[in-house]
Design an enzyme around this catalytic site. Structure first.
Site, short mmCIF file in Angstrom:
data_model
loop_
_atom_site.label_atom_id
_atom_site.label_comp_id
_atom_site.label_asym_id
_atom_site.label_seq_id
_atom_site.Cartn_x
_atom_site.Cartn_y
_atom_site.Cartn_z
N GLN A 278 0.84 -1.32 -0.06
CA GLN A 278 0.07 0.01 0.03
C GLN A 278 0.89 1.33 0.05
OE1 GLN A 278 -3.36 -0.18 -0.58
NE2 GLN A 278 -2.63 -2.32 -0.93
N HIS A 281 1.60 3.19 -3.44
CA HIS A 281 0.54 3.69 -4.20
C HIS A 281 1.06 5.55 -4.23
CE1 HIS A 281 -3.04 1.80 -5.06
NE2 HIS A 281 -2.71 0.86 -4.18
N GLU A 347 -8.99 2.20 6.16
CA GLU A 347 -9.54 2.02 4.61
C GLU A 347 -9.66 0.51 4.57
OE1 GLU A 347 -8.65 2.69 -0.08
OE2 GLU A 347 -7.15 3.22 1.62
N HIS A 348 -8.34 -0.36 4.78
CA HIS A 348 -8.17 -1.71 4.61
C HIS A 348 -7.63 -2.03 5.90
CE1 HIS A 348 -6.97 0.03 0.80
NE2 HIS A 348 -7.59 -0.65 0.12
N ASP A 381 -7.78 -5.44 -3.90
CA ASP A 381 -7.47 -4.50 -4.88
C ASP A 381 -7.79 -5.07 -6.39
OD1 ASP A 381 -6.64 -2.51 -3.06
OD2 ASP A 381 -4.51 -3.06 -3.52
N HIS A 440 -52.11 20.92 8.55
CA HIS A 440 -51.72 19.56 8.39
C HIS A 440 -53.03 18.55 8.65
CE1 HIS A 440 -47.50 20.66 7.98
NE2 HIS A 440 -47.09 19.38 7.90
#
Length: 454
Positions: A278, A281, A347-348, A381, A440
């Site tokens: 990761q 990235h 996230e992961h 992924d 109403h």
């Protein structure tokens, strides 16, 4: 001697020791490693980009392509023949991998489609909930440091499973490919039958999707969309935040992150490899190890030193692993680690512990959870069938990963008979009076006025 020297390069893989400390939720969140780059720091730049695109249209987009991508662009629409050419020239091995990923993603996405429900509240009283796809979506696929052709699949497949009829895709123009997006991204779009592709990158793509761009009749227009989805850097995430309300978004899927909860039984080689996977990235990517084991933490640090030397994007990986967003968190035990994981909301999140499935079942805050040695984030992924467009920066505590429901709306249909309304009319009048909204109640009472006077 050869393995000792490079280990010093990871002296900055920080350690946060939470052992013996029981912190409040706010204190715990503050103690966890996070990037110092925030949406606030990017907001001024992104606001200007949004204003430029909204007021300047294609002319502004051309200027941004020149300034940010180094591409001289006359119009960002990708010709259909370029999509077909990219597919025809695609490496058969890559095509087979894309097709397998598509098949697995479709299997999971189709199973997510919710059923309509019809409930009989009482005699003559029926309430229905039906799911309706949005009319048009804009899907963003990054193309900067990494060419994420897999993100085409992750965006398009759930939209198609939801029944979306109009799909537009944007990805940054690439100078080396004549101002078009990367050919593998174009090929993936062609494989999925997406023929509206735009060579627009970053925050400007989100702005163009949100407001649309009028071609004035001389060139193709980019029609505004209902929902924008897709991962990206801090500028893309910030644009989505600023434009939420103008357009629907999936989540603020910014720079990627991985957290790994591991005990003394874990394999340090696998953990180091997954942290690196990761980190490659982006220099701002977050890689975090959460463990009660000093021995494992030390072994992982040694493995990082060995493995990073051999990885292609070494400089990028070293920057990410040395940043304030990465490091080791020492905890008292696995139970403490679960609490830290839920506070971090990764996230992961990988689980490498004894009885990993049971530990994973206790995780409530994560974009996606990966159980055991043979479920690495890399699987998710590309080919797990799950979606890799996931919430980042702690937003997994309140947001979900991209899925079919992102592209659907729940529409409620109320169908009451005269007698069914009569049965609750008194309650409606009473509640309307209590809220000082007498009209109403009048709107209901009027329907039975003739009967009351007879």
């Amino acid at each position: 001697m050869t393995s000792a020297a490079p280990e010093t390069s990871f002296a900055t893989f920080r350690t946060t020791d939470l052992r013996g400390r029981r912190l409040s939720p706010a204190e715990l969140k503050a103690a966890l490693p996070r990037s110092t780059t925030t949406a606030e720091s990017a907001a001024a730049v992104v606001e200007q980009i949004i204003d430029d695109v909204r007021s300047g249209g294609f002319i502004a987009l051309s200027g941004l392509a020149s300034r940010l991508d180094g591409v001289e662009q006359t119009h960002p629409a990708v010709p259909l023949e370029a999509l077909q050419e990219a597919l025809d020239s695609l490496d058969p091995v890559v095509r087979a991998a894309l097709e397998e990923s598509i098949d697995r993603a479709r299997t999971f996405a189709r199973a997510q489609v919710p059923a309509n429900i019809e409930v009989n509240i009482g005699p003559g009283a029926v309430v229905t909930q039906k799911w309706v796809p949005v009319s048009r979506v804009g899907l963003y696929v990054p193309g900067g440091l990494a060419v994420l052709a897999s993100s085409v699949i992750m965006n398009v497949v759930p939209a198609q499973a939801a029944g979306v009829r109009s799909i537009a895709l944007a990805s940054p123009p690439q100078k080396e490919f004549g101002g078009l997006p990367h050919p593998v991204i174009l090929a993936a779009a062609a494989l999925l039958g997406v023929d509206e592709v735009w060579a627009i990158g970053g925050a400007q793509a989100v702005a163009a999707f949100a407001y649309g761009v009028d071609g004035g009749g001389s060139v193709p227009s980019l029609e505004p969309v209902n929902v924008v989805t897709g991962p990206g850097n801090i500028y893309v995430a910030t644009a989505k935040r600023l434009l939420k309300g103008v357009v629907g978004i999936d989540a603020e899927a910014g720079t990627t992150e991985i957290a790994i909860l591991a005990d003394q039984s874990a394999n340090p080689r696998l953990i180091a490899a997954d942290l690196i996977s990761q980190a490659e990235h982006d220099p701002n990517a977050a890689s975090v190890l959460i463990t009660p084991s000093d021995a494992l933490a030390h072994a992982v640090r040694s493995e990082l030193s060995l493995q990073v030397r051999k990885t292609r994007h070494r400089e990028r990986v070293e920057t990410a692993l040395s940043g304030p967003q990465s490091g080791t968190i020492l905890v008292d035990d696995v139970d403490h680690g679960v609490s830290v994981c839920n506070a971090y909301a990764a996230e992961h999140l990988e689980i490498h512990t004894a009885d990993a499935a049971a530990v994973g079942a206790r995780i409530t805050n994560a974009g996606a959870v990966f159980i055991g040695d043979f479920s690495p984030v890399s699987l998710g992924d590309y080919c797990a069938g799950s979606n890799h467009v996931l919430p980042t920066a702690g937003s997994a505590a309140f947001a979900s990963g991209l899925n079919v429901i992102t592209f659907l709306r729940a529409v409620q249909v109320v169908n009451y008979s005269r007698e069914a309304l009569r049965q609750v009319s008194g309650h409606i009048v009473s509640l309307a009076g209590a809220e000082d909204l007498p009209a109403h109640g009048d709107a209901v009472a009027l329907r039975f006025a003739s009967e009351d006077h007879s």
